[in-house]
Design a protein around this motif. Sequence first.
Motif, mmCIF file in Angstrom:
data_model
loop_
_atom_site.group_PDB
_atom_site.id
_atom_site.type_symbol
_atom_site.label_atom_id
_atom_site.label_comp_id
_atom_site.label_asym_id
_atom_site.label_seq_id
_atom_site.Cartn_x
_atom_site.Cartn_y
_atom_site.Cartn_z
ATOM 1 N N LEU A 103 14.117 8.344 6.859
ATOM 2 C CA LEU A 103 14.238 9.638 6.560
ATOM 3 C C LEU A 103 13.176 11.015 6.869
ATOM 4 C CD1 LEU A 103 14.481 7.138 3.435
ATOM 5 C CD2 LEU A 103 16.775 8.802 4.106
ATOM 6 N N SER B 63 6.780 6.898 -2.023
ATOM 7 C CA SER B 63 8.093 6.170 -2.407
ATOM 8 C C SER B 63 6.463 5.137 -3.291
ATOM 9 C CB SER B 63 8.297 5.614 -1.386
ATOM 10 O OG SER B 63 8.702 4.411 -2.012
ATOM 11 N N ALA C 228 5.372 6.634 -6.733
ATOM 12 C CA ALA C 228 6.019 7.491 -7.226
ATOM 13 C C ALA C 228 6.778 6.300 -8.317
ATOM 14 C CB ALA C 228 7.515 8.101 -6.676
ATOM 15 N N SER C 229 6.550 4.825 -7.257
ATOM 16 C CA SER C 229 7.820 3.805 -8.307
ATOM 17 C C SER C 229 6.462 2.627 -8.803
ATOM 18 C CB SER C 229 8.409 3.156 -6.865
ATOM 19 O OG SER C 229 7.322 2.833 -6.673
ATOM 20 N N SER D 124 19.045 13.749 -0.891
ATOM 21 C CA SER D 124 18.991 14.977 -2.340
ATOM 22 C C SER D 124 18.919 13.636 -3.851
ATOM 23 C CB SER D 124 20.555 15.416 -3.229
ATOM 24 O OG SER D 124 19.695 15.345 -4.300
ATOM 25 N N ALA D 125 19.008 12.405 -3.309
ATOM 26 C CA ALA D 125 19.110 11.134 -4.544
ATOM 27 C C ALA D 125 17.723 10.600 -4.293
ATOM 28 C CB ALA D 125 20.686 10.035 -3.924
ATOM 29 N N LEU D 126 17.408 10.168 -2.912
ATOM 30 C CA LEU D 126 16.103 9.959 -2.592
ATOM 31 C C LEU D 126 15.137 10.697 -3.691
ATOM 32 C CD1 LEU D 126 15.282 7.484 -0.355
ATOM 33 C CD2 LEU D 126 13.985 9.342 0.090
ATOM 34 N N LEU D 127 14.784 11.509 -3.759
ATOM 35 C CA LEU D 127 14.157 12.529 -4.593
ATOM 36 C C LEU D 127 14.171 12.692 -5.940
ATOM 37 C CD1 LEU D 127 13.673 15.755 -2.088
ATOM 38 C CD2 LEU D 127 12.096 13.053 -2.368
ATOM 39 N N ASP D 128 15.743 12.745 -6.339
ATOM 40 C CA ASP D 128 16.279 12.666 -7.732
ATOM 41 C C ASP D 128 15.643 11.997 -8.502
ATOM 42 O OD1 ASP D 128 17.707 13.549 -9.632
ATOM 43 O OD2 ASP D 128 18.763 12.973 -9.726
ATOM 44 N N ILE D 129 14.547 11.325 -8.972
ATOM 45 C CA ILE D 129 13.243 11.084 -9.957
ATOM 46 C C ILE D 129 13.146 10.567 -11.171
ATOM 47 C CG2 ILE D 129 11.907 10.265 -7.224
ATOM 48 C CD1 ILE D 129 10.095 11.267 -9.075
ATOM 49 N N ALA D 130 13.943 10.240 -12.279
ATOM 50 C CA ALA D 130 14.001 10.043 -13.300
ATOM 51 C C ALA D 130 12.213 10.752 -13.628
ATOM 52 C CB ALA D 130 14.157 8.887 -13.663
ATOM 53 N N SER E 73 15.326 18.564 -4.857
ATOM 54 C CA SER E 73 16.671 17.037 -5.028
ATOM 55 C C SER E 73 18.003 18.047 -5.020
ATOM 56 C CB SER E 73 16.480 16.200 -5.638
ATOM 57 O OG SER E 73 17.273 15.315 -6.012
ATOM 58 N N VAL F 21 9.932 2.428 0.351
ATOM 59 C CA VAL F 21 11.192 2.730 1.288
ATOM 60 C C VAL F 21 10.481 1.384 2.085
ATOM 61 C CG1 VAL F 21 11.836 4.345 2.872
ATOM 62 C CG2 VAL F 21 11.373 4.770 0.430
ATOM 63 N N ALA G 265 12.413 1.502 -5.583
ATOM 64 C CA ALA G 265 11.308 0.524 -4.996
ATOM 65 C C ALA G 265 11.411 1.539 -3.346
ATOM 66 C CB ALA G 265 12.559 -0.286 -4.095
ATOM 67 N N LEU H 260 13.399 7.360 -4.907
ATOM 68 C CA LEU H 260 12.157 7.117 -4.660
ATOM 69 C C LEU H 260 11.299 6.362 -6.041
ATOM 70 C CD1 LEU H 260 10.556 9.616 -2.303
ATOM 71 C CD2 LEU H 260 10.770 7.320 -1.497
ATOM 72 N N THR H 261 11.541 6.071 -6.965
ATOM 73 C CA THR H 261 10.714 5.343 -8.141
ATOM 74 C C THR H 261 11.230 3.929 -7.809
ATOM 75 O OG1 THR H 261 12.612 6.442 -8.985
ATOM 76 C CG2 THR H 261 10.225 7.338 -8.772
ATOM 77 N N MET I 23 23.024 14.908 3.214
ATOM 78 C CA MET I 23 22.212 15.309 2.724
ATOM 79 C C MET I 23 22.454 14.970 1.061
ATOM 80 S SD MET I 23 23.178 19.752 4.010
ATOM 81 C CE MET I 23 22.317 20.241 2.675
#
Lengths: 117, 117
Positions: free
Chosen positions: B30, A47, A50-51, B108-114, A108, B22, B20, B17-18, B104
């Motif tokens: 998680l 985290s 990535a941030s 998924s959203a947690l790993l869905d980084i831009a 993801s 965690v 902020a 994760l990008t 789930m």
Amino acid sequence: MSKQLTVLESEVCCAPLTAATVSAEAATDLAAAFKALGDPVRLQLLSMIASADGGEACVCDLTPAFDLTGPTISHHLKVLREAGLVESDRRGTWVWYRANRPRMAALSALLDIAPAT
Amino acid sequence: MSKQLTVLESEVCCAPLTAATVSAEAATDLAAAFKALGDPVRLQLLSMIASADGGEACVCDLTPAFDLTGPTISHHLKVLREAGLVESDRRGTWVWYRANRPRMAALSALLDIAPAT
């Protein structure tokens, strides 16, 4: 070049778990990545990486955030790297880490299942 | 009622994760879910359950797909259930499993980084 598990992109990317049963080969690769995420310190490290501003973080910035020794943090970063979740470069004294975004996107997508019908 | 880890929806859902770092508390919850996914058999079981017709699968259909004993499969299903990834109902002789889709989706959203900028 660090040792990394092979990412089976064709099997993994963008096919959610609901689409079809995951093959044993793909499951082995994916499970290794999820196992690496299965530790609170590693999840926080990923985290932070990535941030980070500019998309990368120096190990010198990561270690002070935890009440853990340098070698312990290095071990966790090695697990993340071997699972293909982060990449690293040594520049002078320090090692810099950045997230492997395609790998994270594939994980993801796997969990991005549609609502039950 | 089976034991389940608390899902910290407000902290987890939809914040990649990008966005902020965690928190330690969220990371513990998680990481437990990712750890449960960190086994090839459990990943295949979850895949079979999530992709089953009608969104649920009978343990009687899951067990024959593996070269493993019934108690071993039951253990893996228990790990998935305790991590909040599946829910179960006993109906007569058999236990039926369905994926916990909000859980789930949160992972998924947690790993869905831009993509990196």
